[in-house]
Design a protein around this motif. Structure first.
Motif, PDB file in Angstrom:
ATOM      1  N   ALA A 268     -75.961 -13.026 -14.824  1.00  0.00           N
ATOM      2  CA  ALA A 268     -76.157 -12.689 -16.241  1.00  0.00           C
ATOM      3  C   ALA A 268     -74.885 -12.050 -16.771  1.00  0.00           C
ATOM      4  N   ALA A 291     -80.704 -14.541 -18.178  1.00  0.00           N
ATOM      5  CA  ALA A 291     -80.421 -14.280 -16.762  1.00  0.00           C
ATOM      6  C   ALA A 291     -80.875 -15.518 -15.984  1.00  0.00           C
ATOM      7  N   THR A 334     -70.726  -8.377 -16.113  1.00  0.00           N
ATOM      8  CA  THR A 334     -72.026  -8.385 -15.458  1.00  0.00           C
ATOM      9  C   THR A 334     -72.516  -6.948 -15.259  1.00  0.00           C
ATOM     10  N   ASP A 361     -81.573  -9.273 -17.161  1.00  0.00           N
ATOM     11  CA  ASP A 361     -81.167  -8.932 -15.792  1.00  0.00           C
ATOM     12  C   ASP A 361     -81.669  -7.539 -15.420  1.00  0.00           C
TER      13      ASP A 361
END
Ligand SMILES: NC(=O)C1=CN([C@@H]2O[C@H](COP(=O)(O)OP(=O)(O)OC[C@H]3O[C@@H](n4cnc5c(N)ncnc54)[C@H](OP(=O)(O)O)[C@@H]3O)[C@@H](O)[C@H]2O)C=CC1
Length: 467
Positions: A268, A291, A334, A361
């Motif tokens: 993600a 995600a 991320t 995520d």
């Protein structure tokens, strides 16, 4: 080796729950999307660093296992300088030599800066005259492609003395070039023509300068070739992906979901490059808007940009059943799951796509952290994904979503964060137009978030890589 590409709101209603519309001012002087496609096209980085992308390859060498093709390719054409000799393989130069080379290379870059367009045109002319077999690797229209060479050069020249950054950048370039059909054997041709073009236009070109360029070229291209070779062992050069849904959220924004033909691992916050069947060999970058999902589907948010080829095709032409190609995932914006620091996320326009992926995520990990999303758009109607975000907010007490759209007010997206906070202990994520990222970084630093905790798609790459 690709130089450039081969060798370089729809709600209209106030948000629910803890959300709140913040007033902000419309601004007439918004910087245009420098990439011409309104797409995310940048490596992701902590503030102030470069990261990697497939902004375009340029230096060329050859794999240690196969000698460079020289023979007939070395023929000099009318007006073209004799190709420089490119040594077979080099190790990294000694630090002193590297600095001297870096100084020479930067001097060349400064000299050719004012005539950059001419250098690039000359380079491509040389390349296609000497190596017509490479022409099919490039898009039919070279407009965007043309810019990528010098842009990639600038990035590399900038970091010639910063081995770690440069190597990361080049490794990613090397991997990214696989989807273009680039082979190790193409690199020498590109290098010769590049140096041929530089030597034609640099004011102070001599043997030392040429030697410096050849050394850099050889070393750097080897990093790209090796990275591509390593990647070949573990991933395809590209993925085919079938459009499964196409949802036109506004007259010019579509949410496109595709099914890759084989597993597509990514994180993600990352992005990829996309090629449509209507514009072969023209690749544009888009972030994953979700995600990773159990069903393997991938979603992109695409805004059709005036005169944008790929974006317009994806928004106005693509339909379920169409097959696009995807490059490898890249980017490092991320979530750091080793910490439970709060996350402050700013998403502008379709830049909300990776922010939504980050939120998902965090949700999947069973969040123990606070996530604050500021979603900016020109008008309420441009908040095309607000319902999804509000839905996430409803089910997750740790998430707060605020929309920033009031055209009458004095605040823009980055300024809105000053009204809230304190944010000192937060990690910040920004995604959106380059101008928003720039002013966002400024605002975040201003309120005390250290640069190392600010992540965004590199503005330099937004400006330099082009796609
Ligand atoms: N599609 C994707 O996957 C991704 C796209 N992106 C990038 O996001 C951008 C989205 O473009 P678009 O949807 O047209 O967004 P807009 O141009 O409509 O802008 C979105 C928001 O950002 C604000 N903004 C723009 N420029 C500035 C600035 N200089 N300072 C402060 N705020 C600013 C806007 O405020 P105001 O209206 O006041 O200008 C608005 O609130 C593109 O550049 C795209 O490349 C990034 C990551 C992923």
């Amino acid at each position: 080796m690709r130089v450039g590409g081969c060798g370089a709101s729809a709600t209209g209603r106030p948000p629910a729950g803890g959300s709140r519309h913040l007033p902000r001012r419309r601004c007439a002087d918004r910087p245009r999307d420098v990439r011409g496609e309104g797409t995310m096209d940048a490596p992701t980085t902590t503030s102030g660093e470069y990261d990697t992308s497939d902004g375009g390859g340029w230096f060329a060498s050859h794999p240690s296992s196969s000698p460079p093709p020289r023979g007939g390719d070395q023929e000099t054409h009318a007006g073209a300088p004799a190709p420089p000799h490119v040594p077979e393989r080099r190790t990294m130069p000694a630090p002193g030599a590297a600095s001297a080379d870096a100084a020479r290379i930067r001097r060349t870059m400064a000299e050719i800066g004012p005539v950059a367009d001419k250098v690039t045109s000359y380079f491509y002319a040389l390349l296609f005259v000497r190596h017509p077999e490479l022409r099919p690797l490039f898009p039919a229209a070279m407009d965007v492609q043309r810019d990528r060479l010098l842009k990639a050069l600038l990035i590399a020249a900038e970091h010639l003395d910063n081995t770690a950054v440069l190597v990361d950048y080049l490794k990613n370039l090397g991997r990214g070039h696989r989807k273009y059909g680039t082979h190790a054997a193409h690199y020498p041709a590109v290098g010769e023509c590049l140096i041929g073009a530089l030597s034609q236009y640099a004011a102070d070109w001599n043997r030392e300068t040429e030697a410096a360029w050849v050394r850099a070229y050889t070393t750097i291209s080897q990093v790209m070739i090796d990275a591509a070779a390593a990647d070949e062992l573990r991933a395809p050069a590209w993925w085919q992906a079938e459009v499964v849904t196409h949802d036109l959220r506004t007259p010019d924004v579509a949410v496109v979901t595709v099914r890759p033909d084989q597993p597509y691992p990514f994180l993600a916050g990352q992005y990829t490059s996309v090629e449509t069947p209507w514009w072969p060999r023209v690749w544009r970058h888009y972030s994953f808007a979700s995600a990773p999902r159990a069903d393997g589907l991938l979603t992109f948010h695409v805004k059709a940009v005036t005169a944008g080829w790929v974006s317009r095709a994806l928004v106005h032409r693509a339909r379920p059943g169409d097959v696009i190609r995807l490059g490898p995932p890249t980017g490092s914006m991320t979530v750091d799951h080793t910490t439970d620091s709060g996350m402050l996320c700013l998403g502008g326009g379709t830049g909300i796509a990776p922010i939504k992926a980050l939120v998902e995520d965090v949700a999947e990990r069973g969040a123990r952290r606070q996530v604050e999303v500021f979603y900016g758009a020109r008008t309420d109607h441009d908040l095309y994904d607000i319902d999804t975000l509000l839905g996430l907010q409803q089910g997750n007490p740790w998430l707060s979503v605020r929309a920033v759209t009031d055209q009458q007010a004095r605040l823009r997206l980055p300024d809105a964060i000053r009204v809230y906070g304190p944010w000192k202990e937060f990690d910040a994520y920004l995604s959106g137009p380059p101008g928003m990222i720039r002013s966002g970084v400024h605002a975040l630093r201003d309120i005390g978030i250290p640069p190392g905790r600010i992540r965004h798609d590199s503005v330099e790459e937004l400006l330099l890589a082009g796609d």
